[in-house]
Design a protein around this motif. Structure first.
Motif, short mmCIF file in Angstrom:
data_model
loop_
_atom_site.label_atom_id
_atom_site.label_comp_id
_atom_site.label_asym_id
_atom_site.label_seq_id
_atom_site.Cartn_x
_atom_site.Cartn_y
_atom_site.Cartn_z
N GLY A 1 -5.75 2.53 -9.63
CA GLY A 1 -5.93 1.93 -10.95
C GLY A 1 -5.16 0.61 -11.02
N LEU A 2 -4.96 0.13 -12.24
CA LEU A 2 -4.22 -1.12 -12.45
C LEU A 2 -2.72 -0.78 -12.37
N ILE A 3 -2.01 -1.49 -11.49
CA ILE A 3 -0.61 -1.14 -11.22
C ILE A 3 0.24 -1.13 -12.50
N GLY A 4 0.13 -2.18 -13.29
CA GLY A 4 0.96 -2.27 -14.50
C GLY A 4 0.64 -1.16 -15.48
N ALA A 5 -0.64 -0.83 -15.57
CA ALA A 5 -1.10 0.21 -16.49
C ALA A 5 -0.60 1.58 -16.00
N LEU A 6 -0.77 1.84 -14.70
CA LEU A 6 -0.32 3.11 -14.13
C LEU A 6 1.18 3.31 -14.32
N LEU A 7 1.93 2.21 -14.15
CA LEU A 7 3.39 2.30 -14.23
C LEU A 7 3.88 2.82 -15.57
N VAL A 8 3.14 2.51 -16.62
CA VAL A 8 3.58 2.94 -17.96
C VAL A 8 3.54 4.47 -18.04
N GLY A 9 2.40 5.06 -17.68
CA GLY A 9 2.27 6.52 -17.75
C GLY A 9 3.18 7.21 -16.75
N PHE A 10 3.28 6.63 -15.55
CA PHE A 10 4.06 7.25 -14.47
C PHE A 10 5.56 7.25 -14.82
N SER A 11 6.03 6.14 -15.37
CA SER A 11 7.46 6.06 -15.73
C SER A 11 7.74 6.99 -16.91
N PHE A 12 6.79 7.05 -17.84
CA PHE A 12 6.96 7.94 -18.99
C PHE A 12 7.08 9.39 -18.50
N VAL B 1 5.49 19.05 -5.82
CA VAL B 1 6.09 18.27 -6.92
C VAL B 1 6.36 16.85 -6.42
N SER B 2 6.45 15.92 -7.35
CA SER B 2 6.76 14.54 -6.98
C SER B 2 8.27 14.30 -7.08
N ASN B 3 8.70 13.18 -6.49
CA ASN B 3 10.12 12.81 -6.52
C ASN B 3 10.31 11.58 -7.40
N LEU B 4 11.52 11.43 -7.88
CA LEU B 4 11.77 10.30 -8.79
C LEU B 4 11.58 8.94 -8.12
N ASP B 5 11.69 8.88 -6.78
CA ASP B 5 11.48 7.57 -6.13
C ASP B 5 10.02 7.36 -5.70
N ASP B 6 9.11 8.28 -6.06
CA ASP B 6 7.67 8.04 -5.78
C ASP B 6 7.15 6.91 -6.66
N ASP B 7 6.11 6.23 -6.13
CA ASP B 7 5.59 5.07 -6.86
C ASP B 7 4.08 5.18 -7.06
N VAL B 8 3.53 4.34 -7.92
CA VAL B 8 2.08 4.32 -8.16
C VAL B 8 1.37 3.58 -7.03
N TYR B 9 0.03 3.76 -6.93
CA TYR B 9 -0.75 3.02 -5.92
C TYR B 9 -2.04 2.53 -6.58
N SER B 10 -2.52 1.38 -6.10
CA SER B 10 -3.69 0.77 -6.75
C SER B 10 -5.00 1.11 -6.06
N ARG B 11 -4.92 1.36 -4.73
CA ARG B 11 -6.17 1.51 -3.96
C ARG B 11 -6.53 2.96 -3.71
N ASN B 12 -7.86 3.15 -3.52
CA ASN B 12 -8.42 4.46 -3.25
C ASN B 12 -7.77 5.11 -2.03
N ARG B 13 -7.28 6.34 -2.18
CA ARG B 13 -6.66 7.04 -1.04
C ARG B 13 -7.54 8.10 -0.44
N ILE B 14 -8.64 8.46 -1.13
CA ILE B 14 -9.52 9.48 -0.55
C ILE B 14 -10.51 8.76 0.34
N THR B 15 -10.29 8.82 1.64
CA THR B 15 -11.18 8.12 2.57
C THR B 15 -11.81 9.12 3.52
N ASN B 16 -12.85 8.66 4.27
CA ASN B 16 -13.46 9.62 5.19
C ASN B 16 -13.11 9.30 6.63
#
Ligand code: KG4
Ligand code: ZN
Length: 334
Positions: free
Chosen positions: A83-94, A319-334
């Motif tokens: 998704g959009l990095i800045g947009a994702l960061l809001v929900g992820f940080s929350f 579970v995720s860790n506090l130092d995990d970060d958001v990503y912008s690009r598709n990770r489900i690849t074949n």
């Protein structure tokens, strides 16, 4: 297990409370369409700012609507990407802060895997394995879904997403952004056979898509045939929709036949399209294939699908860790 889901990958600030990955207790979406409509598309920086304004409110609302107290929440699931990095960061940080403060388990999940799980919030979900068509504003792909978190990409668009093509054609017709619903409505009043636009199948045995050609074909057609009548616009919309829907239906059903799957799912914003739903059901019936489609509000971006998916990850002890970060690009690849 009561999960709070949070979704801010694009232009919807969404929160939901889902019990046991199946039952929606509350789901709220603060849409930003009015903000971005002015610019003819999503403006990333404005999306991030709006998420910051809206996130507290949607979370407070879902807890209240579900009739719960904060202490009743057992875990948090949040969209990590794409998704959009800045947009994702809001929900992820929350989500990080919320879970840390309350000492709750939390998990960052994939937005596309979330769409694929939206079908489990319907009364009669498909059994595994099934084939899914995910068509939205940012993605168009066919997947084999072997489990809630076991997803295999079979093919995807090489250029525009189907929803993006709808949005661009809508702009050409002077109907603004977003275009899916407007074109769907207009198409229902037009003749789908009057104007024939190209169907791009690429390799008929493959599952990749291409929607940039049809967009150009509509543009050229409108340059040559500039009739302003409503009926003309309706015929263009109907011709465009018939072409897009034919390709989407063919590919998802072909994938189901090749894999011996008797169940398919349509998910993502474009799955709300009435023409697509009708065509796929008509094509699937003689093949003995059952079509599963979520309700309209679960086709577009929402947090209930994120909470439903998060439940399965948390059940597996992820579970995720506090130092995990958001990503912008598709990770489900074949
Ligand atoms: O899944 P979604 O809400 O957001 C993304 O993850 O992209 O999908 C939004 C897209 C937009 O391109 C919108 O025009 C399209 O879904 N859409 C539709 C319909 N409703 C929304 N496209 C075709 N027909 C519709 N009824
Ligand atoms: Zn989406």
């Amino acid at each position: 297990m009561i999960i709070l889901g949070i979704e801010t990958s694009c232009d919807e600030t969404a929160a939901a409370i889902v019990a046991d990955g199946r039952t929606i207790l509350a789901s709220e979406i603060a849409s930003q369409i009015e903000v971005h409509h002015l610019y003819g598309g999503v403006v990333p920086e404005l999306a991030s700012r709006k998420h910051v304004e809206n996130i507290d409110g949607v979370v407070e609302t879902v807890i209240k609507v579900a009739g719960l107290k904060i202490a009743d929440i057992d875990g948090v699931a949040v969209t990590q990407g794409p998704g959009l990095i800045g947009a994702l960061l809001v929900g992820f940080s929350f989500a990080k802060a919320f879970a840390y403060a309350l000492d709750l388990p939390w998990i960052g999940v994939d937005h596309l895997e979330g769409h694929l799980n939206s079908v489990f919030l319907t009364p009669k979900p498909p059994p595994f394995p099934f084939i899914a068509l995910l068509a939205s504003g940012g993605h168009t792909a066919v997947y084999k879904v072997n489990g809630h978190t076991e997803v295999v990409l079979m093919g995807q668009t090489r250029d525009d997403a189907a929803g993006e093509a709808y949005d661009k054609v809508s702009k050409m017709l002077g109907l603004g952004y977003p275009g899916g619903k407007v074109i769907d409505d207009l198409a229902s009043r037009g003749d789908p056979a009057r104007i024939s636009f190209p169907r791009t199948f690429l390799d008929k045995n493959g599952y990749d898509f291409s929607f940039s050609g049809i967009k150009t074909a509509v543009n050229r057609y409108l340059q040559v045939h500039a009739e302003p009548s409503t009926q003309h616009l309706a015929d263009v919309a109907a011709g465009f929709q018939a072409a897009v829907v034919e390709v989407l239906s063919y590919k998802v059903l072909h994938a189901a036949q090749v894999n011996g799957c008797r169940h398919i799912a349509l998910v993502g914003g474009v799955a709300a399209n009435r023409g697509l739903r009708k065509r796929v059901v008509e094509d699937a019936e003689p093949l003995g294939i059952e079509v599963h489609v979520p309700s309209h509000d679960l086709c577009g971006d929402n947090a209930a699908m994120i909470a439903a998916l998060g439940y399965h990850h948390l059940q597996m002890g992820r579970v995720s860790n506090l130092d995990d970060d958001v990503y912008s690009r598709n990770r489900i690849t074949n």
